[in-house]
Each structure stands twice: as structure tokens, then as C-alpha cells.
Design a protein around this motif. Structure first.
Motif, PDB file in Angstrom:
ATOM      1  N   ALA A 154      32.830  42.542  37.007  1.00 24.16           N
ATOM      2  CA  ALA A 154      34.031  43.406  36.685  1.00 24.16           C
ATOM      3  C   ALA A 154      35.057  43.442  37.646  1.00 24.16           C
ATOM      4  CB  ALA A 154      33.463  44.850  36.420  1.00 24.16           C
ATOM      5  N   ASP A 155      34.620  43.457  38.974  1.00 21.98           N
ATOM      6  CA  ASP A 155      35.531  43.641  40.048  1.00 21.98           C
ATOM      7  C   ASP A 155      36.269  41.918  40.403  1.00 21.98           C
ATOM      8  OD1 ASP A 155      36.563  44.452  42.790  1.00 21.98           O
ATOM      9  OD2 ASP A 155      35.479  42.798  43.270  1.00 21.98           O
ATOM     10  N   VAL A 156      35.435  40.972  40.029  1.00 23.65           N
ATOM     11  CA  VAL A 156      36.140  39.712  40.079  1.00 23.65           C
ATOM     12  C   VAL A 156      37.367  39.585  39.197  1.00 23.65           C
ATOM     13  CG1 VAL A 156      35.595  37.277  40.200  1.00 23.65           C
ATOM     14  CG2 VAL A 156      34.273  38.648  41.337  1.00 23.65           C
ATOM     15  N   LEU A 157      36.676  39.910  38.042  1.00 24.63           N
ATOM     16  CA  LEU A 157      37.590  39.673  36.937  1.00 24.63           C
ATOM     17  C   LEU A 157      38.947  40.533  36.715  1.00 24.63           C
ATOM     18  CD1 LEU A 157      35.131  38.947  34.004  1.00 24.63           C
ATOM     19  CD2 LEU A 157      36.537  37.189  35.159  1.00 24.63           C
ATOM     20  N   THR A 158      38.873  41.978  37.075  1.00 18.28           N
ATOM     21  CA  THR A 158      39.685  42.687  37.413  1.00 18.28           C
ATOM     22  C   THR A 158      40.671  42.373  38.343  1.00 18.28           C
ATOM     23  OG1 THR A 158      38.330  44.501  36.526  1.00 18.28           O
ATOM     24  CG2 THR A 158      40.242  45.229  37.658  1.00 18.28           C
ATOM     25  N   ARG A 159      40.359  41.935  39.373  1.00 17.68           N
ATOM     26  CA  ARG A 159      41.130  41.562  40.662  1.00 17.68           C
ATOM     27  C   ARG A 159      42.045  40.435  40.178  1.00 17.68           C
ATOM     28  NH1 ARG A 159      38.913  39.766  44.621  1.00 17.68           N
ATOM     29  NH2 ARG A 159      36.648  39.811  44.171  1.00 17.68           N
ATOM     30  N   ALA A 160      41.255  39.383  39.345  1.00 20.66           N
ATOM     31  CA  ALA A 160      41.953  37.899  38.998  1.00 20.66           C
ATOM     32  C   ALA A 160      43.125  38.838  37.908  1.00 20.66           C
ATOM     33  CB  ALA A 160      40.975  37.115  38.262  1.00 20.66           C
ATOM     34  N   VAL A 161      43.076  39.193  37.117  1.00 20.93           N
ATOM     35  CA  VAL A 161      44.022  39.816  36.082  1.00 20.93           C
ATOM     36  C   VAL A 161      45.124  40.556  37.055  1.00 20.93           C
ATOM     37  CG1 VAL A 161      44.526  41.481  34.231  1.00 20.93           C
ATOM     38  CG2 VAL A 161      42.565  40.020  34.131  1.00 20.93           C
ATOM     39  N   ALA A 162      44.804  41.484  37.924  1.00 23.58           N
ATOM     40  CA  ALA A 162      45.783  42.217  38.615  1.00 23.58           C
ATOM     41  C   ALA A 162      46.540  41.053  39.523  1.00 23.58           C
ATOM     42  CB  ALA A 162      45.024  42.959  39.710  1.00 23.58           C
ATOM     43  N   GLU A 163      46.135  40.210  39.896  1.00 26.38           N
ATOM     44  CA  GLU A 163      46.703  39.015  40.848  1.00 26.38           C
ATOM     45  C   GLU A 163      47.444  38.203  40.126  1.00 26.38           C
ATOM     46  OE1 GLU A 163      43.469  37.322  43.236  1.00 26.38           O
ATOM     47  OE2 GLU A 163      43.289  39.205  44.377  1.00 26.38           O
ATOM     48  N   ARG A 164      47.043  37.794  38.939  1.00 22.16           N
ATOM     49  CA  ARG A 164      47.703  36.550  38.133  1.00 22.16           C
ATOM     50  C   ARG A 164      48.000  36.933  36.597  1.00 22.16           C
ATOM     51  NH1 ARG A 164      44.049  34.738  41.366  1.00 22.16           N
ATOM     52  NH2 ARG A 164      42.473  34.149  39.475  1.00 22.16           N
ATOM     53  N   GLY A 165      47.522  38.306  36.394  1.00 23.77           N
ATOM     54  CA  GLY A 165      47.910  38.635  34.891  1.00 23.77           C
ATOM     55  C   GLY A 165      46.780  38.122  33.817  1.00 23.77           C
ATOM     56  N   ALA A 166      45.989  37.139  34.164  1.00 19.21           N
ATOM     57  CA  ALA A 166      44.970  36.716  33.205  1.00 19.21           C
ATOM     58  C   ALA A 166      43.964  36.158  33.980  1.00 19.21           C
ATOM     59  CB  ALA A 166      45.406  35.463  32.467  1.00 19.21           C
ATOM     60  N   ALA A 167      42.592  35.981  33.425  1.00 19.84           N
ATOM     61  CA  ALA A 167      41.543  35.524  34.186  1.00 19.84           C
ATOM     62  C   ALA A 167      40.823  34.673  33.160  1.00 19.84           C
ATOM     63  CB  ALA A 167      40.599  36.550  34.620  1.00 19.84           C
ATOM     64  N   ARG A 168      39.911  33.888  33.791  1.00 23.21           N
ATOM     65  CA  ARG A 168      39.114  32.798  32.881  1.00 23.21           C
ATOM     66  C   ARG A 168      37.683  32.821  33.440  1.00 23.21           C
ATOM     67  NH1 ARG A 168      41.927  27.930  30.821  1.00 23.21           N
ATOM     68  NH2 ARG A 168      40.886  26.619  32.576  1.00 23.21           N
ATOM     69  N   VAL A 169      36.794  32.752  32.585  1.00 25.77           N
ATOM     70  CA  VAL A 169      35.381  32.971  32.998  1.00 25.77           C
ATOM     71  C   VAL A 169      34.648  31.916  32.187  1.00 25.77           C
ATOM     72  CG1 VAL A 169      35.206  34.968  31.543  1.00 25.77           C
ATOM     73  CG2 VAL A 169      33.400  34.485  33.406  1.00 25.77           C
ATOM     74  N   VAL A 170      33.336  31.285  32.838  1.00 25.06           N
ATOM     75  CA  VAL A 170      32.527  30.728  32.145  1.00 25.06           C
ATOM     76  C   VAL A 170      31.232  31.481  32.420  1.00 25.06           C
ATOM     77  CG1 VAL A 170      30.953  28.497  32.209  1.00 25.06           C
ATOM     78  CG2 VAL A 170      33.492  28.411  32.819  1.00 25.06           C
ATOM     79  N   ILE A 171      30.434  31.852  31.098  1.00 26.58           N
ATOM     80  CA  ILE A 171      29.352  32.610  31.119  1.00 26.58           C
ATOM     81  C   ILE A 171      28.274  32.039  30.246  1.00 26.58           C
ATOM     82  CG2 ILE A 171      28.647  34.680  30.000  1.00 26.58           C
ATOM     83  CD1 ILE A 171      31.208  35.840  29.903  1.00 26.58           C
TER      84      ILE A 171
ATOM     85  N   VAL B 138      36.529  46.266  32.035  1.00 28.81           N
ATOM     86  CA  VAL B 138      37.216  45.054  32.464  1.00 28.81           C
ATOM     87  C   VAL B 138      38.135  44.755  31.520  1.00 28.81           C
ATOM     88  CG1 VAL B 138      36.351  42.508  32.153  1.00 28.81           C
ATOM     89  CG2 VAL B 138      34.612  44.265  32.877  1.00 28.81           C
ATOM     90  N   PRO B 139      39.212  44.137  31.957  1.00 27.97           N
ATOM     91  CA  PRO B 139      40.469  43.755  31.115  1.00 27.97           C
ATOM     92  C   PRO B 139      40.296  42.781  30.282  1.00 27.97           C
ATOM     93  CG  PRO B 139      40.748  43.144  33.405  1.00 27.97           C
ATOM     94  CD  PRO B 139      39.432  43.890  33.263  1.00 27.97           C
ATOM     95  N   TRP B 140      39.287  42.774  29.219  1.00 23.53           N
ATOM     96  CA  TRP B 140      39.091  41.813  28.396  1.00 23.53           C
ATOM     97  C   TRP B 140      40.142  41.101  27.694  1.00 23.53           C
ATOM     98  CZ3 TRP B 140      34.770  38.979  28.975  1.00 23.53           C
ATOM     99  CH2 TRP B 140      33.583  39.846  29.882  1.00 23.53           C
ATOM    100  N   SER B 141      41.086  42.020  27.497  1.00 20.38           N
ATOM    101  CA  SER B 141      42.367  41.585  26.487  1.00 20.38           C
ATOM    102  C   SER B 141      43.392  40.412  27.342  1.00 20.38           C
ATOM    103  CB  SER B 141      43.340  42.596  26.157  1.00 20.38           C
ATOM    104  OG  SER B 141      43.836  43.285  27.092  1.00 20.38           O
ATOM    105  N   ARG B 142      43.023  40.485  28.783  1.00 24.00           N
ATOM    106  CA  ARG B 142      43.695  39.246  29.303  1.00 24.00           C
ATOM    107  C   ARG B 142      42.672  38.176  29.788  1.00 24.00           C
ATOM    108  NH1 ARG B 142      48.456  41.315  30.786  1.00 24.00           N
ATOM    109  NH2 ARG B 142      48.973  39.284  30.915  1.00 24.00           N
ATOM    110  N   ILE B 143      41.756  38.099  29.368  1.00 15.21           N
ATOM    111  CA  ILE B 143      40.460  37.148  29.918  1.00 15.21           C
ATOM    112  C   ILE B 143      39.845  36.169  28.701  1.00 15.21           C
ATOM    113  CG2 ILE B 143      38.117  36.886  30.570  1.00 15.21           C
ATOM    114  CD1 ILE B 143      38.481  39.725  31.542  1.00 15.21           C
ATOM    115  N   THR B 144      39.942  34.794  29.246  1.00 16.72           N
ATOM    116  CA  THR B 144      39.551  33.737  28.376  1.00 16.72           C
ATOM    117  C   THR B 144      38.050  33.437  28.866  1.00 16.72           C
ATOM    118  OG1 THR B 144      41.862  33.041  28.045  1.00 16.72           O
ATOM    119  CG2 THR B 144      39.970  31.355  27.738  1.00 16.72           C
ATOM    120  N   VAL B 145      37.267  33.310  27.654  1.00 14.75           N
ATOM    121  CA  VAL B 145      35.873  32.951  28.103  1.00 14.75           C
ATOM    122  C   VAL B 145      35.486  31.607  27.487  1.00 14.75           C
ATOM    123  CG1 VAL B 145      33.656  33.447  27.365  1.00 14.75           C
ATOM    124  CG2 VAL B 145      35.202  35.576  27.767  1.00 14.75           C
TER     125      VAL B 145
END
Length: 259
Positions: free
Chosen positions: A29-46, A64-71
Motif C-alpha cells: 500500500a505504501d509503495v503504490l500510494t507513493r508512486a501515485v502521489a509522485e507520478r499520478g499512476a502506478a504499475r504493479v506485477v502481482i 490503495v488508490p486502485w483507480s490509478r493503478i495498472t495490474v
């Protein structure tokens, strides 16, 4: 919480699986939230699989700002349909896409008629922007995704490729209850390679349960080589390995006392 470092790899050991899962979920949650805060979006491999269930369940308790995250996911059997009980697409759909509602989920098409073309398509998606986080486990034979012992290439120029499962991996899939017998397990899969997995800005490895204890010790002690692919984690300073007491049991001489 006790933590330590073995070569470049950071580790956290927790007495209870639930505590380990909560720590990993908080980290994600921390890694993805910080990525969205810094760049407006995040990408994660699960990763998928039984070893990730406690972590993913715990993740529901964190904002977690899932609405800005690509999985993305990291592997899929060749020839399996998306609704098969063992399909990794189904695992991601039921445990990530439906409950969390990410902005986008990119699926590996295990039913593609041209496997090489599907590998290239998925690689292009992965390379199109930085990956912020890889969430993965360790196979019982030390594989990462389906990068198998003595087949893995730490310097693979490709990010996605077809692989052939080893007998150990075939048995693991049966042992985890995904297939009734060895003959039912597809012999090949599409997998992200080691360089793709480790390309993420942060790599999180969750490896609970007693059945992973030998693999954990091998990861931490064997020579770093494709003979045990997970040993490459000891050369990955942006990685952190989460263990519970059962998975750390045979490595107690190397690790701190669990919290």
C-alpha cells in the motif's frame, strides 16, 4: 519487527502468518500510494498462488488508490482457458480485479494461438512504462514466476517467454490442489523472465508456510546461480523478503528471532 540483511537482500521475519501478511500488505500500500502521489499512476506485477493468499487478503484492509493503478500478472499456462480453476487470469480477476477495481488489468492470454506473438505483446506492455512494484513468491524448487532451475537466465534480453515446467513444478501445482494429477497440468507456460520481475523499482517477496522452508534456506545460502533462481534476490538491493516462522524454520541460524 525483526529484520536483517543477507548480502543485498532485506528480510523481515514474523512469528505469525497473519502478521507477515499485514506487514507485506502495508508495504504494498505504501509503495503504490507513493508512486501515485509522485507520478499520478502506478504499475504493479502481482503473483498468484496459494502462498500469496494471506497477503492479498490483508491488502483489503489498506487504502490503495486502485483507480490509478495498472495490474499485471507474471505467468499463465499455455492452452488453459480463463475460467479454469487453475488459471492465473482467473486468480487475478477474482482476487484483485473484482474486489479492488484497478484502473486496468493486463492479462496474459494462455489461449493465444501464437504463443511467441503473445509473449512479444505482453513484453511491449510491460516495457511501455516503469514498473513500480513486483509482488512475488518463491517456488518450492526456487523458481521465480516459472523461471525454472537451470533454465532461468539472469541476463535474459527478453522480458516474457514460453517455458517448460520441471517435474518439481508440476508436482507443486498438484500439491497445491490446482490439478487432480500430473497429467492434468499443462507442461508449458508463458512467464515473465528474471530481468522483467526485477526491473520494478521495488520487489516484494512473500514466502510463508513450512513447505517453503527448504526453498528459503536455499535462497539464502546456495551459490547465486540459475541452479536456484531465487538466489538472485541476494543481489537485489531493492528487494525485501517476508517470512513467517514456519518458512524461516530451517534458516534460524541466519535470521533474527520472529516478532
Amino acid at each position: 519487527m525483526p529484520d536483517t540483511k543477507i548480502e543485498d537482500l532485506r528480510l523481515e521475519v514474523h512469528a505469525a502468518t497473519a502478521d507477515m501478511a499485514a506487514a507485506a500488505a502495508a508495504h504494498t500500500a505504501d509503495v503504490l500510494t507513493r508512486a501515485v502521489a509522485e507520478r499520478g499512476a502506478a504499475r504493479v506485477v502481482i503473483a498468484t498462488g496459494n502462498s500469496q493468499l494471506a497477503f492479498v487478503t490483508a491488502l483489503a484492509g489498506y487504502e490503495v488508490p486502485w483507480s490509478r493503478i495498472t495490474v499485471f500478472h507474471m505467468d499463465e499456462y499455455v492452452g488453459i482457458d480463463a475460467d479454469h480453476p487453475a488459471s492465473f487470469r482467473r486468480w487475478i480477476r477474482e482476487r484483485i480485479a473484482e474486489p479492488f477495481g484497478p484502473a486496468r488489468v493486463e492479462y496474459i492470454d494462455g489461449e493465444a494461438t501464437d504463443v511467441e506473438a503473445e509473449c512479444l505483446r505482453y513484453e511491449a506492455l510491460l516495457r511501455s512504462a516503469p514498473i513500480d512494484l513486483t509482488c512475488m513468491g518463491i517456488g518450492e524448487n526456487g523458481h521465480l514466476a516459472f523461471n525454472e532451475p537451470d533454465q532461468a537466465d539472469f541476463a535474459d534480453p527478453r522480458w516474457v517467454r514460453p517455458i517448460t515446467l520441471t517435474p518439481e513444478s508440476l508436482h507443486q501445482q498438484v500439491g497445491e490442489g490446482h490439478f487432480p494429477d500430473i497429467a492434468s497440468v499443462p507442461p508449458t507456460a508463458i512467464s515473465l523472465t528474471i530481468p522483467a520481475l526485477l526491473s520494478a523499482r521495488t520487489v516484494q517477496v512473500v514466502a510463508p508456510e513450512e513447505r517453503k522452508a527448504a526453498a528459503v534456506r536455499n535462497t539464502l545460502t546456495l551459490p547465486i546461480s540459475p541452479a536456484c533462481p531465487s538466489t538472485i534476490l541476494r543481489r537485489t538491493p531493492h528487494a525485501i523478503l517476508y517470512l513467517d516462522a514456519p518458512s524461516a524454520a530451517t534458516s534460524q541460524d541466519l535470521l533474527p528471532t520472529p516478532a
